[in-house]
Design a protein around this motif. Structure first.
Motif, PDB file in Angstrom:
ATOM      1  N   SER A 181       0.834  -1.209   0.000  1.00 30.24           N
ATOM      2  CA  SER A 181       0.000   0.000   0.000  1.00 30.24           C
ATOM      3  C   SER A 181       0.868   1.259   0.000  1.00 30.24           C
ATOM      4  O   SER A 181       0.510   2.259  -0.635  1.00 30.24           O
ATOM      5  CB  SER A 181      -0.965   0.002   1.182  1.00 30.24           C
ATOM      6  N   ILE A 182       2.004   1.218   0.686  1.00 30.40           N
ATOM      7  CA  ILE A 182       2.923   2.360   0.666  1.00 30.40           C
ATOM      8  C   ILE A 182       3.449   2.581  -0.750  1.00 30.40           C
ATOM      9  O   ILE A 182       3.472   3.706  -1.251  1.00 30.40           O
ATOM     10  CB  ILE A 182       4.084   2.158   1.668  1.00 30.40           C
ATOM     11  N   LEU A 183       3.847   1.501  -1.420  1.00 31.05           N
ATOM     12  CA  LEU A 183       4.330   1.617  -2.801  1.00 31.05           C
ATOM     13  C   LEU A 183       3.235   2.131  -3.733  1.00 31.05           C
ATOM     14  O   LEU A 183       3.489   2.960  -4.612  1.00 31.05           O
ATOM     15  CB  LEU A 183       4.868   0.280  -3.301  1.00 31.05           C
ATOM     16  N   ALA A 184       2.010   1.653  -3.532  1.00 31.30           N
ATOM     17  CA  ALA A 184       0.890   2.114  -4.359  1.00 31.30           C
ATOM     18  C   ALA A 184       0.625   3.597  -4.136  1.00 31.30           C
ATOM     19  O   ALA A 184       0.382   4.338  -5.090  1.00 31.30           O
ATOM     20  CB  ALA A 184      -0.361   1.295  -4.052  1.00 31.30           C
ATOM     21  N   GLU A 185       0.689   4.037  -2.883  1.00 28.60           N
ATOM     22  CA  GLU A 185       0.490   5.456  -2.586  1.00 28.60           C
ATOM     23  C   GLU A 185       1.564   6.311  -3.247  1.00 28.60           C
ATOM     24  O   GLU A 185       1.261   7.354  -3.827  1.00 28.60           O
ATOM     25  CB  GLU A 185       0.514   5.702  -1.078  1.00 28.60           C
ATOM     26  N   ILE A 186       2.791   5.866  -3.166  1.00 27.81           N
ATOM     27  CA  ILE A 186       3.889   6.621  -3.771  1.00 27.81           C
ATOM     28  C   ILE A 186       3.650   6.793  -5.269  1.00 27.81           C
ATOM     29  O   ILE A 186       3.897   7.848  -5.837  1.00 27.81           O
ATOM     30  CB  ILE A 186       5.239   5.916  -3.519  1.00 27.81           C
ATOM     31  N   CYS A 187       3.145   5.759  -5.915  1.00 26.62           N
ATOM     32  CA  CYS A 187       2.942   5.802  -7.361  1.00 26.62           C
ATOM     33  C   CYS A 187       1.675   6.544  -7.776  1.00 26.62           C
ATOM     34  O   CYS A 187       1.656   7.200  -8.819  1.00 26.62           O
ATOM     35  CB  CYS A 187       2.872   4.382  -7.918  1.00 26.62           C
ATOM     36  N   MET A 188       0.622   6.470  -6.971  1.00 31.59           N
ATOM     37  CA  MET A 188      -0.674   6.954  -7.432  1.00 31.59           C
ATOM     38  C   MET A 188      -1.169   8.254  -6.809  1.00 31.59           C
ATOM     39  O   MET A 188      -1.994   8.926  -7.417  1.00 31.59           O
ATOM     40  CB  MET A 188      -1.727   5.863  -7.214  1.00 31.59           C
TER      41      MET A 188
END
Length: 131
Positions: free
Chosen positions: A113-120
């Motif tokens: 979820s952290i990686l998804a937040e960083i990307c989106m």
């Protein structure tokens, strides 16, 4: 504020309080005056958040929830701050394998979820674009 008749093109100077109300042209055409766009004041522009800072905080301090606090989501940041260390402690301290497996699963979901937040994520909590 300026407005223009959609039928004949006649321009009118009207008061800002007329935004959202119907007006009538000399040609008989009626239309609704569009709202004025909201411009960011100098103070709001200075409070704009940097996308690069958000990404770096997510990469290096994401496990502490720092990136979420930065964009105005402190509750989500505090939840990450509590959940990630709790899962790490549960993995190391529990004698029960199922608790350790569940904790690992929660950690994987949190890191994804952290990686998804960083990307989106492109806006802060107030809806202002990250610059």
């Amino acid at each position: 504020m300026n407005t223009e008749c959609p039928k004949c093109g006649q321009r009118y100077e009207i008061d800002n309080s007329m935004a959202g109300q119907k007006v009538e042209c000399e040609c008989g055409e009626q239309w609704q005056v569009k709202d004025m766009p909201i411009l960011l004041s100098k103070q709001n522009r200075e409070q704009e958040k940097s996308r690069l800072t958000f990404i770096l905080l997510g990469l290096f301090l994401g496990f502490l929830g720092a990136h979420n606090v930065y964009i105005g989501r402190p509750l989500k940041g505090v939840m990450q701050l509590i959940l990630i260390p709790a899962c790490l402690i549960a993995i190391n301290a529990t004698p029960y394998p199922m608790v350790a497996i569940l904790s690992i699963a929660i950690l994987v979901i949190l890191f994804l979820s952290i990686l998804a937040e960083i990307c989106m994520v492109t806006k802060d909590a107030k809806g202002v674009l990250l610059k």
